[in-house]
Design an enzyme around this catalytic site. Sequence first.
Site, PDB file in Angstrom:
ATOM      1  N   LYS A   1      -6.064  39.030 -21.935  1.00 25.80           N
ATOM      2  CA  LYS A   1      -5.972  37.568 -21.830  1.00 25.80           C
ATOM      3  C   LYS A   1      -6.778  37.112 -20.623  1.00 25.80           C
ATOM      4  O   LYS A   1      -7.028  37.887 -19.709  1.00 25.80           O
ATOM      5  CB  LYS A   1      -4.506  37.171 -21.678  1.00 25.80           C
ATOM      6  CG  LYS A   1      -3.696  37.487 -22.928  1.00 25.80           C
ATOM      7  CD  LYS A   1      -2.565  36.505 -23.134  1.00 25.80           C
ATOM      8  CE  LYS A   1      -1.801  36.766 -24.408  1.00 25.80           C
ATOM      9  NZ  LYS A   1      -2.435  36.170 -25.605  1.00 25.80           N
TER      10      LYS A   1
ATOM     11  N   ARG B 178      18.332  25.525 -33.599  1.00 24.65           N
ATOM     12  CA  ARG B 178      19.591  25.119 -32.976  1.00 24.65           C
ATOM     13  C   ARG B 178      19.677  23.621 -32.652  1.00 24.65           C
ATOM     14  O   ARG B 178      20.751  23.039 -32.750  1.00 24.65           O
ATOM     15  CB  ARG B 178      19.794  25.918 -31.689  1.00 24.65           C
ATOM     16  CG  ARG B 178      20.848  26.988 -31.893  1.00 24.65           C
ATOM     17  CD  ARG B 178      21.260  27.590 -30.629  1.00 24.65           C
ATOM     18  NE  ARG B 178      20.085  28.082 -29.912  1.00 24.65           N
ATOM     19  CZ  ARG B 178      20.113  29.093 -29.066  1.00 24.65           C
ATOM     20  NH1 ARG B 178      21.245  29.705 -28.835  1.00 24.65           N
ATOM     21  NH2 ARG B 178      19.044  29.484 -28.430  1.00 24.65           N
TER      22      ARG B 178
ATOM     23  N   HIS C   5      -2.113  44.409 -33.995  1.00 23.80           N
ATOM     24  CA  HIS C   5      -3.444  43.938 -34.420  1.00 23.80           C
ATOM     25  C   HIS C   5      -4.536  45.008 -34.243  1.00 23.80           C
ATOM     26  O   HIS C   5      -5.316  45.267 -35.159  1.00 23.80           O
ATOM     27  CB  HIS C   5      -3.868  42.696 -33.635  1.00 23.80           C
ATOM     28  CG  HIS C   5      -2.895  41.553 -33.722  1.00 23.80           C
ATOM     29  ND1 HIS C   5      -2.131  41.308 -34.828  1.00 23.80           N
ATOM     30  CD2 HIS C   5      -2.564  40.585 -32.829  1.00 23.80           C
ATOM     31  CE1 HIS C   5      -1.384  40.232 -34.616  1.00 23.80           C
ATOM     32  NE2 HIS C   5      -1.624  39.784 -33.411  1.00 23.80           N
TER      33      HIS C   5
ATOM     34  N   HIS D  64      -0.914  38.882 -38.624  1.00 27.64           N
ATOM     35  CA  HIS D  64      -1.831  37.850 -39.138  1.00 27.64           C
ATOM     36  C   HIS D  64      -3.298  38.302 -39.096  1.00 27.64           C
ATOM     37  O   HIS D  64      -4.146  37.713 -39.759  1.00 27.64           O
ATOM     38  CB  HIS D  64      -1.602  36.502 -38.440  1.00 27.64           C
ATOM     39  CG  HIS D  64      -2.210  36.379 -37.075  1.00 27.64           C
ATOM     40  ND1 HIS D  64      -1.578  36.823 -35.946  1.00 27.64           N
ATOM     41  CD2 HIS D  64      -3.390  35.857 -36.669  1.00 27.64           C
ATOM     42  CE1 HIS D  64      -2.338  36.573 -34.895  1.00 27.64           C
ATOM     43  NE2 HIS D  64      -3.452  35.980 -35.304  1.00 27.64           N
TER      44      HIS D  64
ATOM     45  N   LYS E 273      -7.109  37.645 -41.814  1.00 28.62           N
ATOM     46  CA  LYS E 273      -8.411  37.087 -41.428  1.00 28.62           C
ATOM     47  C   LYS E 273      -9.472  37.546 -42.423  1.00 28.62           C
ATOM     48  O   LYS E 273      -9.507  38.711 -42.811  1.00 28.62           O
ATOM     49  CB  LYS E 273      -8.782  37.528 -40.005  1.00 28.62           C
ATOM     50  CG  LYS E 273      -7.885  36.894 -38.932  1.00 28.62           C
ATOM     51  CD  LYS E 273      -8.371  37.217 -37.554  1.00 28.62           C
ATOM     52  CE  LYS E 273      -7.387  36.787 -36.492  1.00 28.62           C
ATOM     53  NZ  LYS E 273      -7.492  35.395 -36.065  1.00 28.62           N
TER      54      LYS E 273
HETATM   55  C1  BG6 Z   1      -0.601  36.945 -31.452  1.00 28.43           C
HETATM   56  C2  BG6 Z   1      -0.229  37.326 -30.035  1.00 28.43           C
HETATM   57  O1  BG6 Z   1      -0.058  37.857 -32.358  1.00 28.43           O
HETATM   58  O2  BG6 Z   1      -2.016  36.947 -31.573  1.00 28.43           O
HETATM   59  C3  BG6 Z   1      -0.859  36.363 -29.056  1.00 28.43           C
HETATM   60  O3  BG6 Z   1       1.172  37.310 -29.897  1.00 28.43           O
HETATM   61  C4  BG6 Z   1      -2.363  36.265 -29.252  1.00 28.43           C
HETATM   62  O4  BG6 Z   1      -0.588  36.740 -27.710  1.00 28.43           O
HETATM   63  C5  BG6 Z   1      -2.668  35.994 -30.731  1.00 28.43           C
HETATM   64  O5  BG6 Z   1      -2.852  35.206 -28.464  1.00 28.43           O
HETATM   65  C6  BG6 Z   1      -4.161  36.112 -30.988  1.00 28.43           C
HETATM   66  O6  BG6 Z   1      -4.425  35.679 -32.311  1.00 28.43           O
HETATM   67  P1  BG6 Z   1      -5.829  35.050 -32.700  1.00 28.43           P
HETATM   68  O7  BG6 Z   1      -5.733  34.860 -34.168  1.00 28.43           O
HETATM   69  O8  BG6 Z   1      -5.963  33.780 -31.927  1.00 28.43           O
HETATM   70  O9  BG6 Z   1      -6.857  36.051 -32.283  1.00 28.43           O
END
Ligand code: BG6
Length: 480
Positions: free
Chosen positions: A336, A45, A236, A174, A178
């Site tokens: 966290k 934006r 994940h 993601h 890895k």
């Molecule tokens: C993300 C989450 O998908 O993955 C984050 O939204 C988290 O909260 C992150 O910190 C962790 O990814 P990685 O690759 O650092 O373990």
Amino acid sequence: MTIPCDILIFGGTGDLALHKLLPALYHLYRDDRLHPAVRIIALARSQLPRHDFQLLAERRCRAQIAKNDFNDDVWHRFVARLDYFSMDASQSADFGRLARYLGEPGGLMRIYYLATAPELFASITLHMQIAGLADHESRIVLEKPIGHSLESAKAINTAIGSVFQESQVFRIDHYLGKETVQNLMALRFANALFEPLWRSAHVDHVQISVCETLGVENRGGYYDRSGAMRDMVQNHLLQLLCLVAMEAPAQFDAESVRDEKVKVLKDLKPISGQDVQDKTVRGQYTAGKIGGQEVPAYYFEKNVDNDSDTETFVAIQANINNWRWAGVPFFLRTGKRLAKKTSQIVIQFKPVPHRLFEGCQTNQLVIQLQPDERISLQLMTKTPGKGMRLEPVELDLNLAQAFHRTRRWEAYERLLLDILEGDSTLFMRRDEVEAAWAWVDPIITGWQEYFQSPRPYHAGSTGPEQAHTLLEHQGRAWLS
Ligand code: BG6
């Protein structure tokens, strides 16, 4: 090298784009894996002249990319491929402007990367269709989380499915990009050694831990609406569980691999009602010290409600109702502001059937994703000298050293390349995402029904005490 294409990033000034996607694209460009005629267009934006966006991108990429990887000449060529287009993704008219700006595709593939809140996925896609931007050549990439419940995920998937074929949709997790996660498949299905033992007769339990030292950073607004369950477990951790538990696919292709993963998700024993009390632990961090630094409690983080009861930690005992895994608990844990950053999978084997030696411990296979990429197997061995004194010793495979690797490929590099090549193996299919939500939703509902508030834990600790007792009362323990 891939074919020429336009990569359009919605949410182009967001953290994901600047922190992960652009550095990954830079590396691919530097390594000649992107076509030199690629165009990367950030959409957001803010009214930013192109040059200002390029400066912003440079500042963020320099901070992100290791000094010896950042090459000024390459950057100048890369930045010339980088464009910025200011638009409001909620305004249909802006998509018309975008279509005029892009012009006719002329056979050029367009990749639309939706690095935005999931609430915008459906409307962006529909606006794209109206503006004629969604043709058969294009691909759409969706960042997790896909929705915040089964119902919302279905609504998003249906809206996307009314515009794009499933083969054009790439749902990113993601973690699947890895290196060690993919190595897990190699370990299981390319080595005759483990597969016969990979079952309830020999495995006592499995642990999957993703522990972070980071807090919620600048994402308090998003995180407070999601919590660890939606942010980490639904995607994940369940993906890791699938790769540990799935049967060998007949072929290594997208449909076969994803078929096997979906079966695992569907076989997960539902956790609801009273079970939620016994099999899950929610936690939230209070103030504490990480690496010698004081950090505030979660409820004092920016954009977080002062009386928030969002969980920043979850531990779950999951079970899989199938022949291979009957009776084997899968302990999942993520949080966290914990003492140290580690992501690892532990396969804890059962003891030998008859004990010949004192001090004999059980074998343990540890697949570490972070901080190091390594696979280690704990074996019992005799200590040198007289007598039969046994001690556990590790067979340790450090993947970076084994392959003399100087730089770790970021997950996004691998996944972006797969999107360019149209390979969906490491992406989540629609039914996979929905099966994951179908297991997660009743747990969240159970927490609400039983008013299960998060248990406090100090930042810098190993999580709430209850997460330890979850295992201890069964005579088991988390591996640090
Ligand atoms: C993300 C989450 O998908 O993955 C984050 O939204 C988290 O909260 C992150 O910190 C962790 O990814 P990685 O690759 O650092 O373990």
